[in-house]
Design an enzyme around this catalytic site. Structure first.
Site, PDB file in Angstrom:
ATOM      1  N   GLU A 254       1.169 -12.300 -13.930  1.00  0.00           N
ATOM      2  CA  GLU A 254       1.708 -11.712 -12.694  1.00  0.00           C
ATOM      3  C   GLU A 254       3.069 -11.145 -13.051  1.00  0.00           C
ATOM      4  OE1 GLU A 254       4.438 -11.487 -10.055  1.00  0.00           O
ATOM      5  OE2 GLU A 254       3.991 -13.564  -9.522  1.00  0.00           O
ATOM      6  N   CYS A 293       9.780 -10.102  -7.482  1.00  0.00           N
ATOM      7  CA  CYS A 293       8.755  -9.276  -8.120  1.00  0.00           C
ATOM      8  C   CYS A 293       8.070  -8.375  -7.101  1.00  0.00           C
ATOM      9  CB  CYS A 293       7.725 -10.158  -8.818  1.00  0.00           C
ATOM     10  SG  CYS A 293       6.920 -11.359  -7.736  1.00  0.00           S
TER      11      CYS A 293
END
Length: 683
Positions: A254, A293
């Site tokens: 991720e 993120c």
């Protein structure tokens, strides 16, 4: 002070000093961090040998209750976590996302136990018939992998990053080794100390590496799962390591991505959606000082609105107060470390070579409340403008992992999709519009390149969790640059830690393995009515064969009068030409209702209530004169915890209701859900 590791059941310090953790606000030393000298082969083996067997003995129901208990315990101690979190540069809102958001993941995954059987493993899907006479069938089960989950997490969410991952693997029955970033592992350590002290998790279920973790992946093997959250470059390097590739280790990446938020063409200045857009993108720049993120890195607006958006976003940024999060009025804290400031500024230098900086910059330093730029890792927000987003690529290639974003125009929605997709894959995109057709067009066309898409408008704004907030019950990940991985996702996330295996055999055998009654298996007649039995006394497969009833026209007419269902097939024999019916047909719901009249034991007993029907099907028309009976079978049992000392100890029992006619063909089938009292009220 040493920031310690928890391995093989002990708190230990690494040798030497790998990193000196400092307060992101004041610059003061917090403690030395090191994991040097730790035997990672033994750490992984300890998880496999000690934590794995203990978790695999537990059913999904027990694991779910374990997570719930842990969540409740951590909530009681959250204040101490907040105090430490401030030292990472996080405001109270930032810390709330990290701490209570992480604990929320535990609660959410605990609630998923209701979607799993009362077994240590999962029964997946439906049986498949593999033979003419039904004596050979196939099915699928999913069992916990016989390894450990190694979670290598980024610095920006030291609590949420750990809890959102371990909630999933623990629910699946797999132990974890967590390696947070050494920059903020001092906060993770505080939380893990509380988890270990609670003794809620079986020993070996959770181990912590606070230092650099060099060599942690050297001894991973088949059955282990590695997850990495951080930069795409580092993640791909780890993913390509020989021990991952050659040993068949599952790897989930991720990665940080260049997420885009789009202002819809319908959201003109002056509309509620325009104001929502400005508020949302500004929040994404300043929350966690842009160290997310999922933060908005690219702001896409219709070309005729760009001046308005630039002015509105700049105005809101100018009103954002920076400083020590513990000081009154501070709305934006610092980055996690001064090293992060250096890295972000290096990216900014590359970006400003080809784009205009329209807000912020080193010559426009904002005031710092309660600290200063020398002591803390502060960085003021920066807004770039890229007037040629299809030609100037820096905004689509360079991520400044801080309070930095780029505004850019688009001509039409098709071009907006094209620009958004230039990020080469992202964790999330969003569109703010009141026009649902516009939203649909964007979502359908942008979806292949984005892991999640938020549609925001005035109707959803009050309860929307926002662009940057992944939710435990939805998948978190994205294609391409975002890593191609998938985390959370509710039940889907848990299944990632289970091995799916096809099983074949006689229905009796498959029933025993799955502990779910399979069509075609033996159905021994119950020695007394199943409604007279307590939860512990019931056995999967035992069956009540009821008395029979012959359906009449009077039944059909009476049911129509009671229900109000006068559908022509039941009431008008002259209207059946061109239909599949040979004559007037009984209501399907009458058949189920009559079935209940046949299988229910009327006297008071252990059955507390019937609370639902699943998978009801009417498989053959029933005409007046047809005689029906019911095979009423214990299909599945699921234990249920007591909600309080005064609560009745009980479990959920699913019964298979098979209604058959005088030719022994099934005419209706359903599953009813009941709560059944236990004999032992102390459980």
């Amino acid at each position: 002070m040493n920031i310690q590791n928890y391995v093989a059941g002990q708190w230990v310090s690494g040798t030497g000093e790998e990193f000196l953790a400092t307060d992101a606000i004041t610059g003061e030393a917090i403690g030395t961090v090191s994991s040097a000298g730790i035997d990672y082969a033994e750490v992984l083996e300890y998880g496999r040998r000690t934590g794995g067997p203990a978790l695999r003995k537990m059913t999904f129901q027990e694991r779910g209750r374990m997570l719930k208990a842990l969540a409740l315990h951590l909530m009681k101690h959250k204040d101490k976590f907040y105090e430490v979190s401030f030292r990472t540069g996080a405001t109270k809102v930032d810390s709330w996302i990290d701490i209570e958001g992480g604990i929320g993941n535990l609660f959410a995954n605990a609630s998923l136990r209701r979607q799993f059987p009362d077994l240590p493993y999962y029964v997946d899907g439906e049986a498949a018939g593999l033979s003419r006479n039904g004596t050979f069938i196939g099915h699928h089960i999913m069992v916990p992998k016989r390894g450990v989950a190694v979670h290598i997490n980024a610095f920006n969410f030291p609590v949420w990053g750990m809890l959102e991952k371990i909630a999933v693997n623990l629910m699946a029955g797999v132990p974890a080794v967590v390696k947070p970033s050494e920059y903020t592992s001092y906060l993770t350590e505080v939380v893990v100390r509380e988890i270990i002290a609670s003794k809620i998790l079986p020993e070996g279920s959770l181990q912590l590496i606070t230092g650099l973790g060099r060599g942690i992946l050297d001894d991973v093997q088949l059955g282990d799962t590695v997850t990495f959250t951080g930069s795409a470059a580092t993640g791909k390097k780890l993913q390509a390591s020989p021990q991952i590739l050659e040993r068949g280790v599952t790897f989930n990446l991720e990665a940080d991505s260049l997420n885009a938020s789009v202002l819809g063409e319908a959201a003109a200045p002056g509309t509620p959606e325009f104001d929502l857009f400005v508020k949302e993108v500004t929040r994404e720049i300043t929350v966690k000082a842009g160290q997310k993120c999922t933060a908005v890195r690219r702001i896409l607006v219709p070309e005729n609105y760009i001046e308005d958006v630039q002015a509105a976003v700049s105005k809101r940024l100018a009103s954002t107060t920076m400083g020590d999060p513990r000081k009154e009025g501070v709305r934006m804290g610092s980055l996690a470390t001064k090293l992060q400031v250096e890295r972000v500024m290096a990216a900014v230098d590359k970006m400003k070579a080809s784009m205009d900086m329209v807000y912020g910059g080193t010559d426009q330093q904002a005031e710092i409340i309660g600290s200063d730029y020398e002591k803390g890792a502060f960085m003021a927000p920066i807004l770039f403008r890229n007037n040629k987003p299809l030609e100037v690529m820096e905004a689509h290639n360079i991520e400044a992992f801080g309070p930095v974003s780029t505004i850019m125009p688009y001509k039409n929605l098709e071009e907006a999709v094209e620009i958004a997709n230039l990020g080469k894959g992202s964790l999330v995109s969003s569109i703010v519009t009141a026009d649902d057709k516009e939203a649909r067009e964007y979502v359908v066309n942008a979806a292949p390149m984005h892991g999640r898409i938020l549609v925001l408008n005035e109707k959803s704004a009050k309860e929307s969790t926002g662009h940057g907030s992944p939710m435990p019950l939805l998948t978190h990940g994205g294609p391409g640059r975002a890593g191609g991985g998938e985390e959370m996702g509710g039940k889907r996330g848990i299944l990632h830690y289970l091995q799916r295996t096809a099983i074949q055999g006689h229905p009796d055998t498959i029933t025993e393995i799955t502990q779910v009654y399979q069509p075609g298996s033996t159905r021994p007649e119950a020695d007394k009515h199943v409604f007279r039995k307590h939860f512990e006394e019931l056995t999967v497969g035992e069956t009540v064969y009821t008395a029979k009833h012959t359906v009449t026209v009077t039944d059909i007419v009476n049911f129509a009068n009671v229900s109000g269902d006068n559908f022509y097939a039941h009431m008008d024999e002259t209207s059946l030409e061109g239909t599949i019916f040979e004559g007037r047909v009984a209501h399907g719901y009458f058949i189920l209702s009559k079935a209940a009249g046949l299988f229910v034991e009327a006297k008071k007993g252990p059955v507390l209530l019937n609370y639902g029907i699943d998978e009801a099907r009417f498989t053959k028309p029933v005409y007046p004169g047809t005689t029906i009976g019911v095979k009423f079978t214990v299909k599945e049992k699921i234990d249920q915890e007591k909600r309080s000392e005064d609560d009745v100890a009980k479990g959920i029992v699913k019964f298979n209701v098979e209604v058959y006619d005088d030719t022994d063909e099934t005419v209706a089938i359903a599953t009813i859900l009941t709560m059944v009292k236990k004999i032992d009220q102390s459980m």
